[in-house]
Design an enzyme around this catalytic site. Sequence first.
Site, PDB file in Angstrom:
ATOM      1  N   MET A  91       0.897  -1.319   0.025  1.00 10.11           N
ATOM      2  CA  MET A  91       0.111   0.055  -0.105  1.00 10.11           C
ATOM      3  C   MET A  91       0.790   1.253   0.121  1.00 10.11           C
ATOM      4  SD  MET A  91      -2.960  -1.126  -0.403  1.00 10.11           S
ATOM      5  CE  MET A  91      -3.845  -2.648  -0.037  1.00 10.11           C
ATOM      6  N   HIS A 110      -4.714  -6.347  -8.279  1.00  5.27           N
ATOM      7  CA  HIS A 110      -5.690  -5.351  -8.119  1.00  5.27           C
ATOM      8  C   HIS A 110      -7.062  -6.018  -7.962  1.00  5.27           C
ATOM      9  CE1 HIS A 110      -7.217  -1.354  -7.693  1.00  5.27           C
ATOM     10  NE2 HIS A 110      -8.368  -1.645  -8.338  1.00  5.27           N
ATOM     11  N   GLN A 179     -11.946 -16.387  -5.561  1.00  4.67           N
ATOM     12  CA  GLN A 179     -12.194 -17.085  -6.807  1.00  4.67           C
ATOM     13  C   GLN A 179     -11.468 -16.277  -7.907  1.00  4.67           C
ATOM     14  OE1 GLN A 179     -16.349 -16.098  -7.836  1.00  4.67           O
ATOM     15  NE2 GLN A 179     -17.028 -17.460  -5.981  1.00  4.67           N
TER      16      GLN A 179
HETATM   17  C1  GAR Z   1      -6.089  -7.540  -1.825  1.00  3.12           C
HETATM   18  O1  GAR Z   1      -7.155  -7.679  -2.082  1.00  3.12           O
HETATM   19  C2  GAR Z   1      -5.330  -6.623  -3.007  1.00  3.12           C
HETATM   20  O2  GAR Z   1      -5.872  -7.250  -4.424  1.00  3.12           O
HETATM   21  C3  GAR Z   1      -5.556  -5.204  -2.593  1.00  3.12           C
HETATM   22  O3  GAR Z   1      -5.182  -5.274  -1.236  1.00  3.12           O
HETATM   23  C4  GAR Z   1      -5.538  -6.830  -0.648  1.00  3.12           C
HETATM   24  C5  GAR Z   1      -4.710  -7.192   0.043  1.00  3.12           C
HETATM   25  O4  GAR Z   1      -4.853  -8.371   0.994  1.00  3.12           O
HETATM   26  N1  GAR Z   1      -4.664  -4.344  -3.315  1.00  3.12           N
HETATM   27  C6  GAR Z   1      -4.951  -3.194  -3.426  1.00  3.12           C
HETATM   28  O5  GAR Z   1      -5.912  -2.848  -3.483  1.00  3.12           O
HETATM   29  C7  GAR Z   1      -3.759  -2.532  -4.440  1.00  3.12           C
HETATM   30  N2  GAR Z   1      -4.324  -1.140  -5.258  1.00  3.12           N
HETATM   31  P1  GAR Z   1      -3.957  -9.469   1.270  1.00  3.12           P
HETATM   32  O6  GAR Z   1      -2.667  -8.711   2.280  1.00  3.12           O
HETATM   33  O7  GAR Z   1      -4.369 -10.486   2.141  1.00  3.12           O
HETATM   34  O8  GAR Z   1      -3.094 -10.133   0.315  1.00  3.12           O
END
Ligand code: GAR
Length: 208
Positions: A91, A110, A179
């Site tokens: 992030m 994403h 999914q």
């Molecule tokens: C995930 O849903 C990823 O796609 C999103 O943050 C989450 C992280 O979860 N990423 C974004 O929004 C990037 N713009 P995780 O730490 O459990 O993998």
Amino acid sequence: MKKIVVLVSGGGTNLQALIDAQKRGEIVNGNITCVVSSNEKAYALERARANGIAARVIKRGDYGSQQEYDRALAGILLEEKADLVVLAGFMTIFGETVIREFENRIINIHPSLIPAFCGKGFYGLRVHEHALARGVKLTGATAHFVNEVCDGGPIILQKAVETQIGDTPEILQKRVMEQAEWKILPKAVSLFCQDKLSVQNGTVIISE
Ligand code: GAR
């Protein structure tokens, strides 16, 4: 064998999907060698340690300017000899120094079908809040290369997921992860490691 460095900030379920895929032999010609977190409390770091993967932390707040931070992050990635950098829920924004050094070698996941619900301000749960507010019947996830445009790099793989009556952002986020994200991210990484992805005129060609 290509060295994969995974950048994380939070729970790390996408990192776990990559680790699980690697254990099943589904990351062909690639090995996760290091996890780098922007947050020392990220649960993703526990996942790395539990699987014997080197873990490092780099915090934006420890650097004055964006340039200093970018140089430090690029330094870590070069030190780790990364062939591929994966943003798995990372992030923290980084700039051109990193992007140029690793051109078409950074993959992001994403949680929407780009170009819907992407760009500045669209991350994590917010993406799903916007999708539900707009009433879309289909959403999904996108694995793409990172360039200087936020969520604007060449698209590698996408997978659609249906919304359902009664969805909350949390419920939809979980369905999109299960999914779509946890499937297409390991697949995109494996294709990269096998040199099956090439970028031509801003689009990705997959050779099978
Ligand atoms: C995930 O849903 C990823 O796609 C999103 O943050 C989450 C992280 O979860 N990423 C974004 O929004 C990037 N713009 P995780 O730490 O459990 O993998």
